[in-house]
Design a protein around this motif. Structure first.
Motif, short mmCIF file in Angstrom:
data_model
loop_
_atom_site.label_atom_id
_atom_site.label_comp_id
_atom_site.label_asym_id
_atom_site.label_seq_id
_atom_site.Cartn_x
_atom_site.Cartn_y
_atom_site.Cartn_z
N HIS A 134 -2.95 -0.67 -11.69
CA HIS A 134 -2.33 -0.53 -13.14
C HIS A 134 -3.52 -0.64 -14.11
N ALA A 135 -4.34 -1.73 -13.82
CA ALA A 135 -5.63 -1.87 -14.66
C ALA A 135 -6.47 -0.67 -14.40
N LEU A 136 -6.63 -0.16 -13.43
CA LEU A 136 -7.93 1.10 -13.38
C LEU A 136 -7.14 2.34 -14.00
N ASP A 137 -6.07 2.34 -14.19
CA ASP A 137 -5.33 3.45 -15.21
C ASP A 137 -6.11 3.46 -16.11
N PHE A 138 -6.34 2.29 -16.98
CA PHE A 138 -6.78 2.02 -18.32
C PHE A 138 -8.21 2.24 -18.26
N VAL A 139 -8.91 1.70 -17.14
CA VAL A 139 -10.43 1.85 -17.17
C VAL A 139 -10.85 3.28 -16.91
N ASP A 140 -10.10 3.98 -16.18
CA ASP A 140 -10.44 5.34 -15.78
C ASP A 140 -10.31 6.21 -17.07
N ALA A 141 -9.17 5.92 -17.82
CA ALA A 141 -9.07 6.91 -19.13
C ALA A 141 -9.78 6.47 -20.10
N PHE A 142 -10.39 5.04 -20.07
CA PHE A 142 -11.32 4.76 -21.30
C PHE A 142 -12.91 5.34 -20.82
N GLY A 143 -13.13 5.48 -19.35
CA GLY A 143 -14.42 6.20 -19.09
C GLY A 143 -15.86 5.26 -19.33
N ALA A 144 -15.53 4.11 -18.52
CA ALA A 144 -16.76 3.42 -18.66
C ALA A 144 -17.63 4.01 -17.70
N GLU A 145 -19.04 3.78 -17.98
CA GLU A 145 -20.08 4.07 -17.25
C GLU A 145 -20.12 3.23 -15.88
N THR A 146 -19.94 1.85 -15.95
CA THR A 146 -20.14 1.03 -15.02
C THR A 146 -18.86 0.08 -14.72
N VAL A 147 -18.42 -0.10 -13.52
CA VAL A 147 -17.12 -0.83 -13.49
C VAL A 147 -17.57 -1.67 -12.09
N VAL A 148 -17.12 -3.11 -12.38
CA VAL A 148 -17.60 -3.90 -11.17
C VAL A 148 -16.45 -5.01 -11.22
N ALA A 149 -16.01 -5.12 -9.92
CA ALA A 149 -14.82 -6.04 -9.61
C ALA A 149 -15.70 -7.10 -8.89
N ASN A 150 -15.09 -8.47 -9.22
CA ASN A 150 -15.58 -9.72 -8.42
C ASN A 150 -14.56 -9.87 -7.22
N LEU A 151 -14.87 -10.40 -6.11
CA LEU A 151 -14.02 -10.40 -4.95
C LEU A 151 -14.35 -11.87 -4.33
N HIS A 152 -13.32 -12.38 -3.74
CA HIS A 152 -13.55 -13.72 -2.98
C HIS A 152 -12.13 -13.64 -2.03
N TYR A 153 -11.02 -14.07 -2.40
CA TYR A 153 -9.92 -14.06 -1.63
C TYR A 153 -9.40 -13.00 -1.00
N LYS A 154 -9.46 -12.58 0.43
CA LYS A 154 -9.02 -11.27 1.18
C LYS A 154 -9.72 -10.23 0.78
N SER A 155 -11.15 -10.57 0.26
CA SER A 155 -12.03 -9.56 -0.14
C SER A 155 -11.98 -8.08 0.61
N ASP A 156 -11.98 -8.40 1.97
CA ASP A 156 -11.91 -6.87 2.72
C ASP A 156 -10.89 -6.02 2.39
N MET A 157 -9.59 -6.64 1.91
CA MET A 157 -8.50 -5.49 1.88
C MET A 157 -8.65 -5.18 0.24
N LEU A 158 -9.35 -5.80 -0.33
CA LEU A 158 -9.65 -5.03 -1.71
C LEU A 158 -10.64 -4.06 -1.66
N ARG A 159 -11.65 -4.11 -0.97
CA ARG A 159 -12.85 -3.35 -0.71
C ARG A 159 -12.19 -2.10 0.07
N ALA A 160 -11.28 -2.25 1.12
CA ALA A 160 -10.77 -1.11 1.38
C ALA A 160 -10.09 -0.23 0.69
N HIS A 161 -9.19 -1.07 -0.17
CA HIS A 161 -8.23 -0.28 -1.15
C HIS A 161 -8.97 0.58 -2.16
N LEU A 162 -10.09 0.11 -2.65
CA LEU A 162 -10.87 0.72 -3.61
C LEU A 162 -11.93 1.46 -3.13
N ALA A 163 -12.17 1.78 -1.75
CA ALA A 163 -12.93 2.38 -1.19
C ALA A 163 -13.06 4.03 -1.62
#
Length: 228
Positions: free
Chosen positions: A39-68
């Protein structure tokens, strides 16, 4: 100048979600059939930012896989989580120079893109940060008294009023002056408040913080979702 970098806060434990975050990180909890972070990325994509970074800690492998496959950089916080201020500071080498947009990944919006609204209203000559603020009547399921009061110019003071919606533009230079390794962005905001350079922008739509399990149903009802 329009900010070109977005920081997604996705490192938290989500302890208020109880059993729902025992097996997955909070940004991957589904609302209206999709993970919260999407849901958040819908807005990020529509905005068209040049750089997007996500901070990770808890169960980070699952987020890396989802955002691959997405053009998203990862700022891994190990061994300890750094909170919002420390997390943003740690990600600055990836985010580049200039003001940064930050976005929490645990809210659902019903209205215009908050990133675009902030970019249109941003005035770096007057502002060190510009926060999206939600009127209490438009904050679905939120029972608190609010975080900030705005004057007729949008300048903020702390007090019962509008609720911070978890999206902002912020100048990051002041982060280097904070000695703590892990700290809240409230420390940076406090300095901006003292200098009358913290501003808010009223959001015209609805917003639901999905911080507890009951927030899922409230958010789905807000956007008119039905799985039947």
């Amino acid at each position: 100048m329009r900010p070109q970098a977005v920081m997604l806060f996705a490192a938290g434990f989500g302890t208020r979600m109880g059993a729902l975050t025992a097996e997955r990180p909070k940004p991957l909890i589904e609302v209206a059939g999709r993970p919260l972070i999407d849901h958040a990325l819908d807005f990020v994509d529509a905005f068209g930012a040049e750089t997007v970074v996500a901070n990770l800690h808890y169960k980070s492998d699952m987020l890396r896989a989802h955002l691959a496959g997405r053009a998203i950089g990862f700022s891994e916080e190990q061994p300890d989580i750094l909170e919002t201020g420390g997390g943003l500071r740690a990600a600055l080498p990836m985010l580049g120079q200039g003001p940064v947009m930050t976005m929490n990944t645990d809210a659902v919006w019903n209205g215009p893109n908050p990133l675009s609204l902030l970019a249109e209203a941003w005035d770096p000559d007057r502002m060190d940060a510009l926060l999206i603020c939600i009127p209490r009547a438009q904050a679905v399921g939120h029972a608190g008294q609010g975080d900030f009061i705005a004057d007729d110019q949008g300048r903020l003071t702390r007090g019962p009023g509008a609720i911070y919606g978890g999206v902002q533009i912020v100048k990051t230079e002041g982060l280097s002056d904070i000695e703590d390794e892990a700290f809240s962005l409230n420390l940076l905001w406090n300095r901006m408040l003292d200098e009358n350079r913290l501003f808010g922008l009223t959001y015209p739509g609805q917003w639901c913080d999905v911080g507890r399990p009951e927030g899922i149903e409230l958010a789905e009802r807000m956007v008119g979702f039905s799985d039947v």
